[in-house]
Design a protein around this motif. Structure first.
Motif, PDB file in Angstrom:
ATOM      1  N   PRO A   1     -14.579  86.860  19.908  1.00  0.00           N
ATOM      2  CA  PRO A   1     -13.892  85.977  20.861  1.00  0.00           C
ATOM      3  C   PRO A   1     -12.446  86.342  21.154  1.00  0.00           C
ATOM      4  O   PRO A   1     -12.028  86.314  22.321  1.00  0.00           O
ATOM      5  N   GLU A   2     -11.655  86.688  20.145  1.00  0.00           N
ATOM      6  CA  GLU A   2     -10.238  86.981  20.407  1.00  0.00           C
ATOM      7  C   GLU A   2     -10.062  88.260  21.215  1.00  0.00           C
ATOM      8  O   GLU A   2      -9.331  88.252  22.227  1.00  0.00           O
TER       9      GLU A   2
ATOM     10  N   ILE B   1      -9.994  89.633  28.957  1.00  0.00           N
ATOM     11  CA  ILE B   1      -9.961  88.849  30.199  1.00  0.00           C
ATOM     12  C   ILE B   1      -8.534  88.740  30.720  1.00  0.00           C
ATOM     13  O   ILE B   1      -8.283  88.927  31.921  1.00  0.00           O
ATOM     14  N   LEU B   2      -7.585  88.461  29.836  1.00  0.00           N
ATOM     15  CA  LEU B   2      -6.179  88.361  30.250  1.00  0.00           C
ATOM     16  C   LEU B   2      -5.664  89.684  30.801  1.00  0.00           C
ATOM     17  O   LEU B   2      -4.869  89.709  31.743  1.00  0.00           O
TER      18      LEU B   2
ATOM     19  N   GLY C   1     -20.713  81.494  26.778  1.00  0.00           N
ATOM     20  CA  GLY C   1     -22.111  81.318  26.414  1.00  0.00           C
ATOM     21  C   GLY C   1     -22.874  82.620  26.515  1.00  0.00           C
ATOM     22  O   GLY C   1     -22.291  83.703  26.588  1.00  0.00           O
ATOM     23  N   GLY C   2     -24.192  82.507  26.517  1.00  0.00           N
ATOM     24  CA  GLY C   2     -25.060  83.669  26.639  1.00  0.00           C
ATOM     25  C   GLY C   2     -25.345  84.016  28.080  1.00  0.00           C
ATOM     26  O   GLY C   2     -24.734  83.473  29.014  1.00  0.00           O
ATOM     27  N   ASP C   3     -26.314  84.897  28.286  1.00  0.00           N
ATOM     28  CA  ASP C   3     -26.612  85.381  29.632  1.00  0.00           C
ATOM     29  C   ASP C   3     -27.030  84.252  30.569  1.00  0.00           C
ATOM     30  O   ASP C   3     -26.717  84.277  31.758  1.00  0.00           O
TER      31      ASP C   3
ATOM     32  N   LEU D   1     -16.957  85.000  28.228  1.00  0.00           N
ATOM     33  CA  LEU D   1     -16.726  84.917  26.789  1.00  0.00           C
ATOM     34  C   LEU D   1     -18.104  84.934  26.137  1.00  0.00           C
ATOM     35  O   LEU D   1     -18.803  83.920  26.120  1.00  0.00           O
ATOM     36  N   PRO D   2     -18.561  86.086  25.621  1.00  0.00           N
ATOM     37  CA  PRO D   2     -19.961  86.217  25.192  1.00  0.00           C
ATOM     38  C   PRO D   2     -20.246  85.483  23.879  1.00  0.00           C
ATOM     39  O   PRO D   2     -19.626  85.760  22.848  1.00  0.00           O
ATOM     40  N   LEU D   3     -21.216  84.558  23.941  1.00  0.00           N
ATOM     41  CA  LEU D   3     -21.594  83.787  22.757  1.00  0.00           C
ATOM     42  C   LEU D   3     -23.101  83.813  22.512  1.00  0.00           C
ATOM     43  O   LEU D   3     -23.580  83.128  21.605  1.00  0.00           O
ATOM     44  N   GLY D   4     -23.848  84.572  23.290  1.00  0.00           N
ATOM     45  CA  GLY D   4     -25.302  84.532  23.196  1.00  0.00           C
ATOM     46  C   GLY D   4     -25.873  85.515  22.201  1.00  0.00           C
ATOM     47  O   GLY D   4     -25.156  86.188  21.451  1.00  0.00           O
ATOM     48  N   THR D   5     -27.212  85.622  22.236  1.00  0.00           N
ATOM     49  CA  THR D   5     -27.922  86.524  21.325  1.00  0.00           C
ATOM     50  C   THR D   5     -27.844  87.961  21.804  1.00  0.00           C
ATOM     51  O   THR D   5     -27.628  88.879  21.012  1.00  0.00           O
TER      52      THR D   5
END
Length: 305
Positions: free
Chosen positions: A107-108, A114-115, A67-69, A89-93
């Motif tokens: 995302p990938e 992260i891995l 998600g976002g912050d 996993l950054p998904l925000g604005t």
């Protein structure tokens, strides 16, 4: 050493299941993590702290906030003082925290980072016990967030609309309110439209602001806005957008480890990492030293924000 996929629980907010872009991004990340990782979505009304701690109790030692912050901050708050690590996993604005770590925004690549990443224990800020990773503030900025939410609800999320919410709120601004600011025991009585307490060196550098040295020294960079009219605020906002804020003219900056803000209100509205909530005054800001474990990307996966 890296992160084993079987230790990963991805925690996603309720909107991610309804938003096609976020749903696709999470799906791509989960393919990289593989079947050993688990995805869990909490629901509106759930206790996020309890939700995250349940995942830790189930044996997951890496909790990835998708998600976002605001989502990242909420998951991080639940992990305070624990050995389980926070991944992002950054998904925000804006994704200030993820960008500050040098995480890829797609995302990938983010999942691969992260891995391949490693654990690091960091210090974070808190206000009245509520963790924040980037900033917390009192004054006009919480009102800007209220306006932003209303605009997002009607028109959707975008950086342009976020900037419009700033202009709209400033234009409706009336006057600066008196308050007391105590930094490391030194008290000042002020009239200011904004106290902004920063913990993100990346965010400061992004806007051309000083204070990164305080962050690296486990201190706050406290910005006190000068001027009490909407014209002062519009000028400061423009200079902030163009990286030309002048210390001593637009803002004053204080480096401090302990900060108390007394607004005179019983429950002032406080903004923290894009969220907002009324808190009992006075507002007590503290550095929580070494309180959070995070996953940071190795050099090979790190990107320039």
């Amino acid at each position: 050493m890296g992160t084993e996929a079987r230790t990963i629980c991805v925690v996603a907010n309720p909107k991610s299941g309804r938003n096609a872009r976020d749903r696709a991004a999470i799906g791509q990340a989960m393919q990289v993590f593989g079947p050993a990782a688990e995805l869990r979505r909490w629901h509106r009304g759930d206790d996020l702290d309890a939700f995250v701690r349940r995942a830790v109790a189930d044996g997951f030692t890496t909790i990835v906030a998708a998600g976002g912050d605001g989502t990242v901050m909420g998951v991080a708050h639940a992990l305070l003082g624990q050995d389980a690590a926070l991944g992002v996993l950054p998904l925000g604005t804006f994704n200030y925290f993820a960008r500050g770590l040098g995480l890829p925004q797609e995302p990938e690549p983010a999942a691969r980072a992260i891995l391949g990443g490693h654990r690091r224990r960091i210090s974070v800020g808190s206000v009245n016990g509520q963790l924040f990773l980037n900033n917390a503030s009192v004054g006009i900025y919480p009102s800007i967030l209220q306006a932003r939410e209303a605009i997002y609800e009607r028109w959707g999320r975008s950086r342009a609309l976020a900037h419009w919410s700033v202009i709209r709120t400033i234009w409706r601004f009336q006057r600066a309110k008196p308050l007391d600011l105590v930094t490391d025991g030194v008290r000042q009585s002020l009239k200011t439209p904004l106290i902004f307490v920063a913990r993100s060196a990346y965010q400061l550098e992004r806007f051309g602001l000083t204070g990164a040295e305080a962050i690296s020294d486990d201190r706050f960079a406290v910005f006190v806005a000068r001027g009490g009219t909407r014209w002062h605020l519009l000028r400061t906002a423009w200079r902030l957008a163009t990286r030309r804020v002048k210390v001593g003219e637009d803002v004053d900056v204080i480096s401090a480890r302990d900060v108390v803000v007394e607004t005179g209100k019983r429950r002032p509205l406080v903004a923290f990492d894009g969220e907002k909530r009324r808190m009992a005054g006075p507002l007590d800001f503290r550095i929580e030293v070494g309180a959070l474990v995070i996953i940071v990307p190795d050099d090979a996966d790190r990107v320039d924000a």
